[in-house]
Design a protein around this motif. Structure first.
Motif, short mmCIF file in Angstrom:
data_model
loop_
_atom_site.label_atom_id
_atom_site.label_comp_id
_atom_site.label_asym_id
_atom_site.label_seq_id
_atom_site.Cartn_x
_atom_site.Cartn_y
_atom_site.Cartn_z
N ARG A 92 0.87 -1.18 -0.08
CA ARG A 92 0.08 0.03 -0.10
C ARG A 92 0.93 1.28 0.00
O ARG A 92 2.01 1.05 0.81
N THR A 144 -8.90 7.48 -3.27
CA THR A 144 -8.61 7.26 -4.60
C THR A 144 -7.05 7.79 -4.70
O THR A 144 -6.38 6.82 -5.50
N SER A 150 -4.60 4.79 -6.71
CA SER A 150 -3.69 5.14 -7.69
C SER A 150 -2.31 5.16 -7.58
O SER A 150 -1.65 4.70 -8.57
N HIS A 176 -7.37 7.40 -15.10
CA HIS A 176 -8.25 7.83 -13.74
C HIS A 176 -9.33 6.66 -13.61
O HIS A 176 -9.58 6.42 -12.49
N LEU A 177 -9.86 6.24 -14.69
CA LEU A 177 -10.87 5.19 -14.74
C LEU A 177 -10.28 4.04 -14.19
O LEU A 177 -10.91 3.39 -13.15
N ARG A 200 -7.79 3.79 -12.01
CA ARG A 200 -7.27 4.37 -10.45
C ARG A 200 -5.73 3.85 -10.60
O ARG A 200 -5.16 2.89 -9.74
N VAL A 239 -8.87 1.21 5.88
CA VAL A 239 -8.63 1.92 4.70
C VAL A 239 -8.87 3.53 4.78
O VAL A 239 -9.30 3.81 5.94
N PRO A 240 -8.45 4.45 3.87
CA PRO A 240 -8.47 5.71 4.19
C PRO A 240 -10.09 5.93 4.15
O PRO A 240 -10.64 5.18 3.73
N GLN A 241 -10.30 7.30 4.84
CA GLN A 241 -11.57 7.91 4.96
C GLN A 241 -12.07 7.47 3.44
O GLN A 241 -11.74 8.24 2.58
N VAL A 242 -13.58 7.08 3.55
CA VAL A 242 -14.38 6.87 2.22
C VAL A 242 -15.23 7.90 2.00
O VAL A 242 -15.22 8.33 0.53
N LYS A 288 -11.09 17.95 0.00
CA LYS A 288 -10.25 16.74 -0.20
C LYS A 288 -10.60 16.04 -1.46
O LYS A 288 -10.24 16.67 -2.52
N ASP A 289 -10.74 14.87 -1.44
CA ASP A 289 -11.14 14.17 -2.69
C ASP A 289 -12.46 13.85 -2.80
O ASP A 289 -13.32 13.41 -1.86
N GLU A 290 -12.84 13.58 -4.06
CA GLU A 290 -14.38 13.08 -4.35
C GLU A 290 -14.28 11.41 -4.18
O GLU A 290 -15.49 10.98 -4.12
N ALA A 291 -13.23 10.87 -4.15
CA ALA A 291 -13.27 9.51 -3.83
C ALA A 291 -14.26 8.81 -4.81
O ALA A 291 -14.90 7.80 -4.61
#
Lengths: 478, 105
Positions: A325, A333, A337, B16-17, B19, B93-96, B102-105
């Motif tokens: 990881r 995301t 990636s 991006h699709l 990841r 896992v990181p925050q979903v 931050k991120d659109e995830a």
């Protein structure tokens, strides 16, 4: 080789521990980079158990006490499984692949895990995160891929026989390039449970050996239905050494596809092929020219289907469940990636192409179109098998190429698979057999292709070539 | 299938699709290589397949079914053991759910 060793083990002229030590010693001195993990302790334990089993005389199989190597894409309980990729890190699966479990149940000794192209993607074994495998015949040349370690280990005497996998030629091509025998079984004959998936509609596990009989002996141990793989066919295990022997003596009609001899085929390949054909004619077989008209489309079809299936299968490597990881304060995301950036270049290229071929707006033009042409290619073989009992063709257009020669041009590398791919698309069995050496001393191979589940027939033909046309020398230092 | 120019922008969009982070060098390289590969694949268009059923699997047989019975498995601990990070017998896992900025995830 396996059956000779089996006799020695049974008559106690040799113990499995001695035999295993012999191979471990050779592996320690190896210069081909064939092994990624050597299971010294475990294999000696397995050998000790095999010796006890032989001493008891109970439940002894032809593989009991025989040291084998496994392509590092097959899950092994508690033993690092890398797929020759950085992304899996030191992943140790908590279970054995069915094929591995069946070998172990037969009493085989598992020496370790063999180098390969990352996730079985490549035809030269140069796409390994752990360095390329060198061809034991000439270290400046590639051993072929993706099961390059599996082939080199057999040739260099680092295992009595090995398991590889064949998605588009990955058993047969390295067999041809190293002068070994490699069998790609019918799709569904060998369970894929515990095989890390690349292209699920094409992948098949197959043996590589110094002789045809070795491949038959290993196949006997791993073939047959497995409830854990719904694509594995409802077939009982069988003794392929006996079935092969029963096929001998039959006079067959053998088809030679004219499309395989058009352009780009090396002179030495065509020459050795025609010598092999003459030898088999003398033995009483009849040859007819056949046509597989859609052959020229097979590489295009394969490189859409295989990459599409791969892009979906490799989605599981997300940094959550196994392997590595990416570190740092990352969003979900970003974590995905950046972790997936650990894939090697060829794997990334295929994920991009596959994701594109499956994406909205392109699915019909690429994926569906390729599935349609796949049916035409498969249909070519159905037509041919109405007229002939088996098909004989070169395994590759050339002998092995130099390390680095094709790595910069993916399309050139892909075209090397033109003769092996159609077999996977149609799900047929095929075996690559050595038929001689090119002028510079590099081995040349040829393949027999059979109808679905006609492994005994193509095994018998391969064995006949060994006995009556050409036999590649094997030296495991005994 | 129209001729595709697999531009660097297309590579980035697809990456991006999937990841999949690519370096600028990889993006440029894939753009030219994949354009060439798709150009090669164009040859499939010379075939009329309008009446051909797509082939997605080799054997046209029914999926073999088995009884739905429990059987031994390695157990949750052994499986979680393979994960890079775990907490309270779960994958960590990181925050979903995205937080602002931050991120659109």
């Amino acid at each position: 080789m396996i059956l000779e060793l089996h006799e020695k083990l049974k008559s106690r002229k040799l113990s499995s521990v001695e035999l295993t030590r012999h191979y471990l010693k050779r592996i320690a001195a190896d210069r081909t980079n064939s092994y990624l993990t050597v299971c010294e302790e475990e294999s000696l334990k397995e050998a000790t158990a095999a010796d006890a089993r032989i001493a008891s005389g109970k439940d002894v199989t032809p593989l009991t006490g025989i040291p084998l190597g496994l392509k590092d894409i097959l899950c092994t309980n508690g033993v690092r499984t890398t797929c020759a990729s950085k992304i899996l890190g030191d992943y140790k699966p908590p279970y054995d692949a069915t094929s591995v479990e069946r070998l172990k149940r037969s009493g085989a000794v598992t020496l370790g895990k063999l180098n390969m192209d990352e996730f079985a993607m490549g035809g030269s074994n140069e796409n390994s995160a752990f360095g390329a495998v060198k061809n034991p015949v000439n270290p400046e040349y590639v051993p072929g891929g993706s099961s390059g370690g599996s082939a080199a280990a057999v040739k260099a005497g680092l295992a009595a026989a090995t398991l590889g996998t064949d998605t588009g030629g990955s058993v047969r091509l390295p067999a041809a390039f190293t002068g070994t025998v490699g069998l790609k079984p019918t799709y569904g004959l060998v369970s894929r449970y515990g095989l890390v998936a690349f292209a699920s509609s094409l992948d098949q596990i197959g043996p590589l050996g110094a002789t045809t009989e070795d491949c038959a002996a290993v196949l006997s141990a791993i073939a047959g239905h497995d409830p854990l793989d719904s694509t594995s066919f409802k077939r009982e295990p069988a003794d392929y050494v006996a079935l092969m022997a029963a096929e001998r003596g039959k006079k067959l009609r053998i088809g030679v596809p004219k499309e395989y001899f058009v352009e780009g085929i090396e002179k030495a390949v065509a020459e050795k092929f025609s010598e092999a054909r003459k030898g088999l004619e003398k033995a009483g077989h009849t040859f007819v020219e056949i046509s597989l008209p859609h052959t020229e489309y097979s590489v295009a079809v394969y490189y859409i289907l295989a990459v599409s299936e791969a892009s979906s299968n490799l989605a599981r490597f997300d940094g959550v469940r196994y392997g590595m990881r990416a570190k740092g304060d990352l969003s979900l995301t970003e974590m995905y990636s950046k972790t997936r950036a650990l894939f090697g270049e060829e794997v990334k290229r295929r994920i991009i192409l596959g994701t594109f071929a499956l994406s909205a707006g392109y699915y019909d033009a690429y994926f569906k179109k390729a599935c349609q042409v796949r049916r035409l290619i498969s249909g070519d073989f159905s037509e041919a098998f109405k007229k002939v009992d088996a098909v004989m063709a070169p395994t590759a257009p050339s002998a092995a190429f130099r390390l680095g020669e094709k790595i910069a041009d993916p399309l050139k590398m892909y075209l090397n698979d033109i003769f092996t791919i159609p077999v996977n698309l149609a799900g047929l069995p095929a075996i690559s057999t050595p038929i001689g050496r090119a002028a510079q001393g590099l081995p040349i191979g040829m393949q027999f292709i059979g109808r679905h589940f006609e492994e005994p027939r193509i095994l018998a033909l391969s064995k006949q070539v060994e006995e009556e046309v050409y036999r590649e020398k094997v030296d495991h230092g005994f | 299938m129209a001729k595709i120019d697999f531009s660097s922008e297309t590579v980035m969009k697809v990456a991006h699709l999937a990841r999949l982070e690519l370096t600028a060098e990889e993006t440029a390289k894939f753009s030219s290589q994949l354009t060439k590969i798709l150009d090669y694949v164009e040859k499939l268009n010379s075939l009329d397949t309008s009446k051909v059923e797509p082939m997605t699997q080799v054997h046209d047989v029914e999926t073999p079914l088995r009884e739905d019975e429990t059987r031994p498995s390695p157990g949750a601990a052994a499986i979680l053991d393979s994960a890079p990070e775990q907490v309270f017998d779960n994958y960590k896992v990181p925050q979903v759910i995205a937080t602002k900025g931050k991120d659109e995830a």
